[in-house]
Structures are given as structure tokens and as C-alpha cells.
Design a protein around this motif. Structure first.
Motif, mmCIF file in Angstrom:
data_model
loop_
_atom_site.group_PDB
_atom_site.id
_atom_site.type_symbol
_atom_site.label_atom_id
_atom_site.label_comp_id
_atom_site.label_asym_id
_atom_site.label_seq_id
_atom_site.Cartn_x
_atom_site.Cartn_y
_atom_site.Cartn_z
ATOM 1 N N GLY A 66 11.247 58.903 6.803
ATOM 2 C CA GLY A 66 10.609 57.597 6.878
ATOM 3 C C GLY A 66 10.259 57.274 8.309
ATOM 4 N N THR A 67 9.531 56.189 8.462
ATOM 5 C CA THR A 67 9.074 55.795 9.798
ATOM 6 C C THR A 67 8.902 54.282 9.852
ATOM 7 O OG1 THR A 67 7.360 56.159 11.485
ATOM 8 C CG2 THR A 67 6.647 56.236 9.181
ATOM 9 N N ALA A 68 8.981 53.749 11.054
ATOM 10 C CA ALA A 68 8.813 52.306 11.251
ATOM 11 C C ALA A 68 8.126 52.064 12.584
ATOM 12 C CB ALA A 68 10.173 51.603 11.247
ATOM 13 N N ASN A 69 7.483 50.916 12.673
ATOM 14 C CA ASN A 69 7.030 50.454 13.977
ATOM 15 C C ASN A 69 7.398 48.990 14.111
ATOM 16 O OD1 ASN A 69 4.926 48.986 12.681
ATOM 17 N ND2 ASN A 69 3.483 50.652 12.966
ATOM 18 N N MET A 70 7.595 48.543 15.329
ATOM 19 C CA MET A 70 8.029 47.166 15.588
ATOM 20 C C MET A 70 7.429 46.681 16.888
ATOM 21 S SD MET A 70 11.853 48.668 15.886
ATOM 22 C CE MET A 70 11.396 49.911 14.704
ATOM 23 N N TYR A 71 7.207 45.374 16.955
ATOM 24 C CA TYR A 71 6.425 44.811 18.055
ATOM 25 C C TYR A 71 6.501 43.299 17.977
ATOM 26 C CZ TYR A 71 3.706 45.011 13.822
ATOM 27 O OH TYR A 71 3.343 44.921 12.503
ATOM 28 N N ALA A 72 5.975 42.626 19.004
ATOM 29 C CA ALA A 72 5.856 41.163 18.946
ATOM 30 C C ALA A 72 4.808 40.811 17.890
ATOM 31 C CB ALA A 72 5.451 40.606 20.302
ATOM 32 N N ASN A 73 5.128 39.858 17.042
ATOM 33 C CA ASN A 73 4.215 39.476 15.960
ATOM 34 C C ASN A 73 2.897 38.929 16.498
ATOM 35 O OD1 ASN A 73 3.730 39.089 13.082
ATOM 36 N ND2 ASN A 73 3.786 36.914 13.556
ATOM 37 N N PRO A 75 0.847 37.601 20.434
ATOM 38 C CA PRO A 75 0.958 37.519 21.897
ATOM 39 C C PRO A 75 1.188 36.073 22.345
ATOM 40 C CG PRO A 75 -1.343 37.664 21.245
ATOM 41 C CD PRO A 75 -0.530 37.776 19.983
ATOM 42 N N GLY A 76 1.343 35.904 23.633
ATOM 43 C CA GLY A 76 1.441 34.567 24.221
ATOM 44 C C GLY A 76 2.543 33.729 23.604
ATOM 45 N N PRO A 77 2.211 32.528 23.140
ATOM 46 C CA PRO A 77 3.229 31.617 22.625
ATOM 47 C C PRO A 77 3.956 32.125 21.377
ATOM 48 C CG PRO A 77 1.200 30.426 23.117
ATOM 49 C CD PRO A 77 0.893 31.881 23.239
ATOM 50 N N GLY A 78 3.478 33.201 20.755
ATOM 51 C CA GLY A 78 4.137 33.759 19.584
ATOM 52 C C GLY A 78 4.939 35.010 19.869
ATOM 53 N N HIS A 79 5.065 35.360 21.159
ATOM 54 C CA HIS A 79 5.689 36.632 21.523
ATOM 55 C C HIS A 79 7.195 36.700 21.264
ATOM 56 C CE1 HIS A 79 6.882 34.388 25.095
ATOM 57 N NE2 HIS A 79 7.757 35.344 25.304
ATOM 58 N N HIS A 80 7.826 35.598 20.936
ATOM 59 C CA HIS A 80 9.278 35.580 20.726
ATOM 60 C C HIS A 80 9.679 35.929 19.284
ATOM 61 C CE1 HIS A 80 7.743 31.681 19.588
ATOM 62 N NE2 HIS A 80 8.833 31.486 18.870
ATOM 63 N N ILE A 81 8.698 36.198 18.422
ATOM 64 C CA ILE A 81 8.966 36.591 17.039
ATOM 65 C C ILE A 81 8.521 38.045 16.857
ATOM 66 C CG2 ILE A 81 8.489 36.139 14.588
ATOM 67 C CD1 ILE A 81 10.094 33.905 16.033
ATOM 68 N N ALA A 82 9.419 38.867 16.350
ATOM 69 C CA ALA A 82 9.128 40.286 16.131
ATOM 70 C C ALA A 82 8.488 40.486 14.762
ATOM 71 C CB ALA A 82 10.413 41.107 16.212
ATOM 72 N N SER A 83 7.873 41.636 14.598
ATOM 73 C CA SER A 83 7.357 42.062 13.305
ATOM 74 C C SER A 83 7.536 43.571 13.216
ATOM 75 C CB SER A 83 5.885 41.680 13.140
ATOM 76 O OG SER A 83 5.488 41.861 11.789
ATOM 77 N N GLY A 84 7.218 44.123 12.064
ATOM 78 C CA GLY A 84 7.333 45.559 11.909
ATOM 79 C C GLY A 84 6.785 46.012 10.574
ATOM 80 N N SER A 85 6.612 47.311 10.460
ATOM 81 C CA SER A 85 6.169 47.934 9.217
ATOM 82 C C SER A 85 7.038 49.152 8.964
ATOM 83 C CB SER A 85 4.701 48.355 9.321
ATOM 84 O OG SER A 85 3.865 47.234 9.502
ATOM 85 N N PHE A 86 7.216 49.476 7.695
ATOM 86 C CA PHE A 86 8.142 50.535 7.298
ATOM 87 C C PHE A 86 7.520 51.369 6.192
ATOM 88 C CE2 PHE A 86 10.140 46.621 8.551
ATOM 89 C CZ PHE A 86 10.996 47.023 9.565
ATOM 90 N N MET A 87 7.704 52.678 6.274
ATOM 91 C CA MET A 87 7.237 53.590 5.233
ATOM 92 C C MET A 87 8.298 54.647 4.998
ATOM 93 S SD MET A 87 3.267 54.384 5.945
ATOM 94 C CE MET A 87 2.110 53.130 6.474
ATOM 95 N N VAL A 88 8.507 54.964 3.718
ATOM 96 C CA VAL A 88 9.475 55.990 3.329
ATOM 97 C C VAL A 88 8.743 57.020 2.470
ATOM 98 C CG1 VAL A 88 11.617 56.445 2.063
ATOM 99 C CG2 VAL A 88 11.392 54.347 3.423
ATOM 100 N N ALA A 89 8.995 58.283 2.742
ATOM 101 C CA ALA A 89 8.394 59.360 1.947
ATOM 102 C C ALA A 89 8.788 59.185 0.483
ATOM 103 C CB ALA A 89 8.865 60.718 2.453
#
Length: 166
Positions: A66-73, A75-89
Motif C-alpha cells: 500500500g501507499t499513502a501521501n500526506m500534506y497540508a490540506n 496553503p496559507g491560512p489553512g496550512h494547519h490542517i493535514a490531509s492525505g490519500s491512501f491506497m492498498v493493493a
């Protein structure tokens, strides 16, 4: 799989296996809004997130499950909330790979100083993901009706989920 997969930072040597998973999931058209006709180059550009974000793989016995990516949801005033995506074979589903990836992303977001984590597009009816996210403390903020077109279920909603981080 008898033990939890090892979560590792993505390296370029992982791409071939990650591409197989991304392509497989995109072709299914059931859990993520990626164009099933996207090229490998387009997929790589969308999936691999550089610093300050992060891309990971879940590995067991040398195989990427599986794999994931994560980042700030946002930019700017919204940078304090994270987001991400996930995939599993497909072959590794139901074995705790998704849970390991999401828990790792939550740890990363907490250590990095994010105040919360938001998922912008969880496909309604993706029962495994919905159960996992609820179990890990995410709540549905709202659902955009008919925003995702499933080849087997027709138009279904996309849920926005959120969880506060410590």
C-alpha cells in the motif's frame, strides 16, 4: 499477512510497485477520483508529494502492499490542517495495511504540528474506509451528493471527514 507491514518513506525504487497499486485502484473507479486513463507520468506527478509533505509505502517481505501521501490540506491560512490519500493493493486488502498507513499519517501530522486532519473525498459506500476512519476518530462533516460516479453503483456522495489532533 501475519504481521503489520513496515511503513517507510517512499523512494524512487518503490515507484514500479506503487504505480501498479495506483493504476489498479484508478481502474477500479470505486474509491478514488483519479482518471483511469491517466498516464504513469501523470500518476507519479499527482501521487508523489515532496517536503514538507510526505509519501510512504507499506512493505512486507520486500513487497509494497500500500501507499499513502500526506500534506497540508490548504496553503496559507489553512496550512494547519493535514490531509492525505491512501491506497492498498487489491491482494492486501483486509489485512491491516490501510490502518497502518492511516495511523502513520496521523503520527506524522501530530509530530509535524498540524491541528487536525481532513479527508476531502471519501467515497460514500467505501465501507472498509468508512469503518476504519470512524474507528480512528474521524467524523463526517458533510457529504456532497452524487459527486462521485461509480461504474457499479452510479452517482454516490463524497464525504468530507475530520479529526482533531492532540
Amino acid at each position: 499477512m501475519t504481521s503489520s507491514p513496515q511503513i517507510e518513506t517512499f523512494t524512487t525504487r518503490d515507484w514500479e510497485q506503487v504505480w501498479h497499486i495506483v493504476h489498479e485502484v484508478a481502474l477500479e473507479q470505486e474509491t478514488i477520483a483519479y482518471d483511469p486513463a491517466m498516464s504513469e507520468r501523470e500518476a507519479r506527478s499527482m501521487w508523489i508529494v515532496g517536503p514538507p509533505g510526505r509519501t510512504t509505502v507499506a512493505r512486507s517481505a520486500g513487497r509494497v502492499l500500500g501507499t499513502a501521501n500526506m500534506y497540508a490540506n490548504r496553503p496559507g491560512p489553512g496550512h494547519h490542517i493535514a490531509s492525505g490519500s491512501f491506497m492498498v493493493a487489491r491482494s492486501a486488502r483486509g489485512q491491516g495495511v490501510g490502518r497502518a498507513l492511516v495511523q502513520d499519517a496521523l503520527r506524522w501530522a501530530t509530530v509535524t504540528g498540524f491541528a487536525g486532519m481532513q479527508f476531502n473525498a471519501v467515497v460514500e459506500g467505501n465501507e472498509a474506509a468508512e469503518r476504519l476512519y470512524a474507528d480512528l476518530g474521524f467524523v463526517t462533516i458533510g457529504t456532497v451528493p452524487g459527486a462521485f460516479e461509480s461504474p457499479t453503483r452510479g452517482r454516490v456522495g463524497l464525504r468530507v471527514l475530520y479529526r482533531t489532533l492532540p
